[in-house]
Design an enzyme around this catalytic site. Structure first.
Site, PDB file in Angstrom:
ATOM      1  N   HIS B 301       0.795  -1.205   0.089  1.00 20.77           N
ATOM      2  CA  HIS B 301       0.013  -0.087  -0.015  1.00 20.77           C
ATOM      3  C   HIS B 301       0.722   1.197   0.085  1.00 20.77           C
ATOM      4  O   HIS B 301       0.443   2.283  -0.525  1.00 20.77           O
ATOM      5  CB  HIS B 301      -0.826  -0.149   1.105  1.00 20.77           C
ATOM      6  CG  HIS B 301      -1.966  -1.194   1.266  1.00 20.77           C
ATOM      7  ND1 HIS B 301      -1.433  -2.300   1.464  1.00 20.77           N
ATOM      8  CD2 HIS B 301      -3.364  -1.174   0.720  1.00 20.77           C
ATOM      9  CE1 HIS B 301      -2.887  -3.330   1.628  1.00 20.77           C
ATOM     10  NE2 HIS B 301      -3.612  -2.284   1.134  1.00 20.77           N
ATOM     11  N   GLU B 302       1.944   1.331   0.835  1.00 15.51           N
ATOM     12  CA  GLU B 302       2.734   2.455   1.016  1.00 15.51           C
ATOM     13  C   GLU B 302       3.890   1.912   1.725  1.00 15.51           C
ATOM     14  O   GLU B 302       4.101   1.142   2.563  1.00 15.51           O
ATOM     15  CB  GLU B 302       2.053   3.410   1.774  1.00 15.51           C
ATOM     16  CG  GLU B 302       2.613   4.802   1.816  1.00 15.51           C
ATOM     17  CD  GLU B 302       1.851   5.771   2.545  1.00 15.51           C
ATOM     18  OE1 GLU B 302       1.011   6.272   2.087  1.00 15.51           O
ATOM     19  OE2 GLU B 302       2.146   5.823   3.703  1.00 15.51           O
TER      20      GLU B 302
END
Lengths: 617, 380, 45
Positions: B301-302
């Site tokens: 996601h990040e």
């Protein structure tokens, strides 16, 4: 009942297909091309004018030998609609055989590829000798139109281009039911040619039977990519499709590395019926992992297995894995195509049998011709409108199999008390390999013509994939340097590819009985020993894998199938996967590598990896 | 979400007609070319980055001088390198990200390329050429919002494509339902109406307000994402490609393991196949493999410490469940039916709340805020 | 939706009901579309 109550004849059928209702409907679809019923209608009417020019009349025999599928189909139907008898001669036929067939069949004309006329110069002598040059599909039509270019001028001396200048002729209104529709030569020695003659009545009544059994309508779409020069290719394909104005789809010839593509065609072309030979089903079963959903489309109805014996284990395993019904059809070239059908309806469907006769009457008799009681084996005899008229110009062969309108099939069958027929053996000396009939004598005959061969014998041995494989055993002349390779090359010169023995063994002598006849059982044993020495496995991998799976996934062994995957076994999660692998490693005394563990996504997969792993050590 | 609306509009107006009106063999290649053109206009960097990584991930396998192991390692490395450069906080600190931005769909195609490299190494891919691979990667409907579909599936479907009115109308319906999820449930109900309720509750019932806001964040995330997945699936259907489902009512799962089989399925199954299984086979340590897979799932996601913790918490949850679950073979008949129903319901509730709670770490911008919310929730 | 309704009512009614259902959704989506949307981080992907 030996005939369907009513059926369409050629005249009515082709008149109907020419009506505007079918103008834009597809008749045949191949990967790149489409033939509509309007195109078919136009073609057969133009051909009618052409045949008229040559003064051909009903029942005249015309030899057809064309490699191009589209041309073969259109030409066959043109002849059919005009009451002419097509003699289908596989373009693969070797020159000597083609020559003898021409000589014996006395045709009025030949429509064949240019190569054919080169190889068989005698064919040019016929008043109608048409050299085929298939029309090339117009590539880049869109761009050509955009650029305002017109189609290039076509050669008008070749067929079918010469039809262009003709105006449409008229089809005969009525074709006599007893006129021969087509002739197909079955495998056999040159001294005993068997050209099966099927009449219009036989063909069209059987088309009615087939379309009733299969439930065909104009919405049906048949996938049939079998060879067009065999009854199951041409009759249960384009001809059957035309009978119901259905669509026949022929995407490409069957190849092992295109199995996935073929299965995808089921969805892509909205196939309703897939006509296949058991060998294809065996290969799909073996090489199509991940395609299990192929027949789960909203259109698909069932598979139709034709041409050869469908083994019960394959039948069961395939139906279960793909969730599809396989209708098993029993028939001979001599009965057009079918005769007995196991399925599709539940009351005629029983795995392992050929079901029940439809529009035919069957009897099982012993050697004396007496009917045997249910449950006992005997030769299967069939009677019906679809039985052939006889072999062309071969009275002795005809009377041998056709007695008082009963056809002796040469197959041994047993009828159960509730009316199901099971084929248990064969009287006739023929082998069926991958759906193609081969007369072993035909091969022996060729081998014996080799100058260095003393004698030889050919026979079939059973095979998982092909049903049977042709094996030849040869005694070479002393001092000659014959090899299997040289003999195979020799066979290739005189025999079609499908009739080449899969193995040729060289022996010093052939075991013979007192009468001097070759003892086949003894040779079979010898060959089996030679054949088996290459593949020997003592470990029962299947059992080991099943046991490991049963313990790891907590499922009884009896519930497991080789095709099971993590999706079909509830307990097969990622953790249990490791447990399974470790148990398998212990049982086999080895260790798998990461990549190997990762690809073990089904039980049969695990089994084959285990096999490879042990054999590579 | 501006790019998304452009993508949707362009897919419907530009791609769909081309995908059906052109001659058969030109249809999908045209879709790819139009996708590339769209990216060039919208974000040249994205187009270049995708073309570069795609060419390398395919081309490295054609280098005869490399061993297969090197090919797969290099191919994966280049994809991951580009991904890390753009996704980690490091370039942001260098002041890059503000000027160039993250390439469109980077996370999705990076993982597609890794999948491709591994499967190619394992030799499980069907015979194909570079154009087929580009068609797979340059496919606008799934470029920005996934799912992380697999090459063999895409390739098979591109071969099976046919005009199908039912499929087309299903596609239109999916887009409509997707938008209904996003706009009506996500934006109107959860974002606005629920925010209003939380706001009014805040003074008198602070813990209830915190609780609702926790629920709101997780459910909104799910609804929005599921909605956009519906849109992506619908757009693909308009072109005749069936891409796999990404969600299967995840909030009805009765344990976290099952939850991750039903939430963002394409990502979790990717992590299972390309992180969990290799790690497990390599180390024979289920705990390590689970944690590894879930960490990657979080970091996808990040590239940040918050998502690292979030992923670890998912892994922890799965491990706890594994520790206490009933062995799969054991008979369940001893208890009456109502008992198992209650247990199931309880499982659903616990799973849902555990997930919502873990999302706290990604909802709040700093650890202090996380602590604050936790105190508000549990210590009234 | 149409297939679902068709099981309970005639195909004509099902068609009309489906059309209304789609129109209703379309209207609601456009009506609420311009509301401020949530601060949603998936946009970065």
């Amino acid at each position: 009942m030996t005939e369907p109550t009513s059926y369409l004849d050629a005249g009515t059928l082709f008149k109907r297909l020419a009506t505007p209702a079918y103008a834009t409907a597809s008749f045949v679809e191949t990967s790149g091309q489409r033939i509509t019923y309007a195109q078919l209608s136009e073609r057969i009417r133009k051909a009618s004018a052409l045949f008229g020019q040559y003064g051909l009349t009903e029942g005249d025999r015309i030899v057809v030998s064309i490699a191009d599928e589209k041309e073969t189909i259109l030409t066959f139907l043109s002849l059919l609609a005009n009451g002419l008898t097509a003699i289908l001669l596989d373009p693969d036929t070797k020159t000597s055989r083609a020559e003898s067939i021409l000589q014996m069949a006395e045709p009025k004309g030949v429509i064949a590829d240019g190569v054919f006329f080169e190889q068989v110069p005698a064919a040019k002598a016929y008043s109608m000798a048409l050299s085929v040059k298939p029309e090339q599909p117009q590539k880049g039509q869109l761009f050509r139109k955009l650029l305002g270019k017109t189609a290039s001028a076509t050669d008008t001396t070749t067929y079918p281009a010469l039809l262009q200048s003709l105006s449409a002729g008229t089809l005969p209104n009525q074709i006599a039911p007893e006129t021969v529709a087509y002739i197909l030569f079955t495998s056999g020695t040159t001294s005993d040619m068997k050209g099966v003659q099927i009449t219009h009545q036989g063909l069209f009544s059987h088309l009615q039977t087939l379309s009733q059994v299969y439930g065909l309508t104009s919405e049906s779409r048949l996938l049939n990519n079998l060879l067009l020069y065999h009854a199951d290719g041409i009759i249960q394909g384009p001809v059957l499709a035309a009978y119901q104005a259905s669509v026949c789809v022929r995407p490409f010839a069957f190849e092992i590395n295109r199995i996935g593509e073929l299965l995808d065609a089921i969805y892509k072309y909205r196939i309703t019926h897939f006509i296949a030979v058991p060998t294809m089903l065996a290969l799909i079963q073996r090489f199509a992992d991940g395609y299990e959903d192929s027949f789960q489309t909203s259109d698909f109805q069932f598979i139709i297995s034709v041409s050869s014996h469908l083994e019960e284990p394959l039948w069961r395993a395939f139906s279960e894995r793909y969730g599809v019904r396989i209708v098993n059809v029993y028939g001979l070239t001599e009965t057009v195509a079918g005769g007995l059908f196991s399925g599709p309806s539940d009351d005629s469907y029983r795995i392992g049998t050929v079901g029940k006769p439809v529009d035919m009457v069957a009897r099982i008799v012993d050697e004396t011709g007496q009917e045997v009681p249910d449950g006992e084996a005997g030769e299967l005899l069939l009677c019906g409108a679809n039985v052939m008229k006889g072999y062309l110009h071969n009275e002795s062969a005809t009377t041998a199999v056709l007695q008082q309108s009963w056809l002796h099939t040469g197959d041994i069958a047993i009828r159960s008390t509730d009316g199901f027929y099971r084929i248990t053996g064969r009287l006739k000396n023929i082998i069926v390999s991958g759906g193609v009939n081969i007369h072993p004598e035909e091969v022996t005959e060729i081998l014996n013509t080799h100058p260095d061969v003393v004698e030889s014998v050919s026979f079939g041995i059973s095979d998982d994939v092909f049903g049977e494989r042709l094996i030849s055993c040869v005694v070479p002349k002393p001092g000659s340097h014959l090899s299997e390779l040289a003999l195979t090359a020799f066979c290739r010169e005189y025999l079609e590819e499908r009739k080449i023995p899969t193995a040729i063994f060289l022996f010093d002598d052939l075991p013979k009985g007192l009468s001097g006849k070759v003892q086949l059982n003894l040779i079979r044993d010898r060959v089996r020993q030679l054949d088996n020495s290459t593949t020997s496995t003592s470990l029962d991998y299947t059992k080991l894998v099943m046991e490991a799976a049963s313990q790891a996934f907590k499922v009884p062994v009896s519930d497991l199938k080789p095709t099971d995957t993590s999706r079909t076994i509830a307990g097969w999660d990622s953790m249990a996967h490791l447990d399974f692998v470790i148990r398998l490693e212990k049982a086999l005394g080895l260790e798998f590598e990461t990549a190997e563990i990762m690809v073990m996504n089904s039980l049969q997969n695990a089994e084959s990896i285990a096999r490879q792993k042990t054999s590579s050590r | 979400m501006n790019e998304l609306n452009w993508i949707i509009a362009f897919s419907v107006v530009g791609l769909t007609p081309m995908a059906w009106l052109l001659p058969g063999r030109w249809q999908l290649p045209t879709v790819s070319v139009l996708t590339a053109g769209f990216m060039l206009v919208a974000s040249p960097l994205s187009a270049l980055s995708l073309l570069l990584t795609a060419s390398l991930s395919y081309g490295l396998f054609r280098l005869k001088s490399l061993t297969p192991a090197w090919r797969v390692v290099l191919s994966i490395s280049q994809s991951v390198l580009v991904w890390i450069i753009f996704k980690s906080e490091w370039p942001m600190h260098q002041g890059w990200q503000t000027t160039v931005g993250v390439p469109l769909g980077l996370s999705y195609y990076t993982f597609r390329q890794i999948h491709y490299a591994i499967e190619r190494y394992k030799q499980t891919l069907p015979v194909h050429d570079f154009a087929d691979y580009l068609t797979y990667l340059f496919f606008l409907p799934t470029l920005l919002i996934g799912p992380i579909n697999r090459f063999p599936d895409f390739y098979r479907d591109s071969r099976r494509r046919r005009w199908d009115a039912v499929l087309f109308s299903t596609g239109l319906e999916r887009i409509l339902y997707g938008y209904a999820k996003i706009v009506l449930i996500g934006n109107m109900l959860l974002t606005n109406k629920l925010a209003h309720i939380i706001y009014t509750l805040q003074p008198n019932h602070p813990s209830l307000a915190s609780y609702l806001s926790l629920i709101r964040f997780a459910t909104n995330a799910y609804i929005q994402f599921a909605g956009f997945s519906d849109v992506a699936i619908g757009l693909s259907l308009l072109i005749g490609i069936r891409v796999p489902e990404n969600f299967e009512s995840p909030f009805l799962a009765s344990n976290l393991n099952e939850f991750w089989k039903r939430y963002h399925i394409s990502l979790s199954s990717w992590c299972r196949d390309y992180v969990f299984t290799p790690l497990l086979s390599l180390t024979r340590q289920p705990v390590l493999a689970t944690l590894g897979a879930m960490l990657v799932l979080g970091l996808w996601h990040e590239w940040s410490s918050q998502y690292l913790v979030w992923g670890a918490l998912q892994g922890l949850g799965v491990l706890i469940w594994h520790r206490f679950k009933r062995p799969s073979g054991e008979a369940k008949t001893a208890q009456p039916a109502w008992h198992s129903n209650v247990m199931h319901g309880l499982g659903v509730l616990i799973t849902f709340h555990y997930f919502c709670l873990t999302c706290l770490v990604i909802q709040k911008n700093n650890w202090q805020a996380v602590g604050q919310t936790l105190t508000q929730l549990f210590a009234r | 939706m149409y297939q679902f309704l068709q099981k309970y009512v005639g195909s004509k009614t099902a068609g009309i009901l489906t059309a209304f259902w789609y129109l209703l959704l379309l209207f609601l989506i456009f009506y609420y579309y311009f509301l401020p949307s949530g601060q949603f981080r998936y946009a970065d992907w």
